[in-house]
Design an enzyme around this catalytic site. Structure first.
Site, PDB file in Angstrom:
ATOM      1  N   HIS A 153      50.120  18.846  17.170  1.00 26.72           N
ATOM      2  CA  HIS A 153      51.298  19.407  16.252  1.00 26.72           C
ATOM      3  C   HIS A 153      51.428  20.936  16.971  1.00 26.72           C
ATOM      4  O   HIS A 153      50.460  21.292  17.710  1.00 26.72           O
ATOM      5  CB  HIS A 153      50.805  19.520  14.916  1.00 26.72           C
ATOM      6  CG  HIS A 153      50.820  18.481  14.130  1.00 26.72           C
ATOM      7  ND1 HIS A 153      50.907  18.389  12.658  1.00 26.72           N
ATOM      8  CD2 HIS A 153      51.156  17.112  14.559  1.00 26.72           C
ATOM      9  CE1 HIS A 153      50.993  17.196  12.286  1.00 26.72           C
ATOM     10  NE2 HIS A 153      51.415  16.378  13.358  1.00 26.72           N
ATOM     11  N   GLU A 162      51.061  23.921  16.009  1.00 29.33           N
ATOM     12  CA  GLU A 162      49.965  24.980  15.552  1.00 29.33           C
ATOM     13  C   GLU A 162      48.680  24.573  16.557  1.00 29.33           C
ATOM     14  O   GLU A 162      47.898  25.441  17.119  1.00 29.33           O
ATOM     15  CB  GLU A 162      49.703  25.076  14.288  1.00 29.33           C
ATOM     16  CG  GLU A 162      50.891  25.450  13.312  1.00 29.33           C
ATOM     17  CD  GLU A 162      51.649  24.330  12.998  1.00 29.33           C
ATOM     18  OE1 GLU A 162      51.763  23.238  13.618  1.00 29.33           O
ATOM     19  OE2 GLU A 162      52.187  24.291  11.907  1.00 29.33           O
TER      20      GLU A 162
END
Lengths: 144, 144
Positions: free
Chosen positions: A50, A52
């Site tokens: 993802h 992040e």
């Protein structure tokens, strides 16, 4: 526009141009960008990168995250919020949480300050993507 | 010994032999190992590749995690538990939780079945590592 959020948006746009999921993230320590990344599910066939997580990976072993701020164009999901809580990142600034509510309450319950900028640009980007690739989006958030 | 837990322990031992953190993980779907991995903080200088995350990365885009079981030699931390909750992995079997309590309650509160085998072999492996490299262990769990 906050230049760090602009950098996160630039990461998200880069991902969309590559055919990927348009979410970008930036890690800031002492006023400097120390990591940046975007979702890599499509580009690297990688389910755990993802935005992040890709950002934290790219930042590398920074030692303590004390005083660091994580920017994301979208409210972090439990995977990314789990990283934030475990690594004691105490401040998260997001572009929006309207297209995906994420794990905002979970982060707050662990003492993370969560600031939602509610940016139209981020919402438009996600809405266009979700409408065009609903299956891919559901795969990314575990809704299969 | 459960052969899947044995495979997770083998991953942990491999990591220790490489000079890394001795935690291993296996993902099982329909009775078959579809992913395996071990902590890569030292080997790849990668802060997000905890054993469970490395395992999920190696499994690739498996689609739905319905019916899957994740094995880990140690109770997952919030990062790894966050991945488990987000991807709806509903069963986690761990080697121990004595040297690190992890995010057991968080997973259970999200409907994850968490089985702790409380294995002496896993506890010995972690105790030896934590005593030898306390700073590295603290870095891995964000306790710097």
């Amino acid at each position: 526009m906050d230049p760090f959020m602009q950098a996160a948006i630039d990461q998200a746009k880069k991902s969309r141009q590559e055919g990927g999921i348009p979410i970008g993230s930036i890690l800031v320590k002492e006023g400097t960008i120390v990591g940046q990344g975007h979702n890599q599910r499509v580009q690297q066939n990688n389910p755990i990168l993802h935005a992040e997580i890709a950002c934290l990976q790219n930042a590398g072993r920074v030692g303590s995250y004390l005083g660091a701020t994580l920017y994301s164009t979208l409210m972090p999901c439990y995977l990314c919020a789990g990283a934030i809580v475990q690594f004691k990142i105490k401040r998260v600034i997001v572009g929006e949480s309207e297209t995906f509510p994420g794990a905002s309450e979970f982060m707050k319950s662990h003492g993370v300050e969560v600031i939602d900028l509610n940016l139209l640009e981020c919402k438009k980007m996600m809405r266009e993507f979700i409408e065009t690739f609903p299956q891919l989006w559901n795969e990314d958030i575990g809704e299969l």
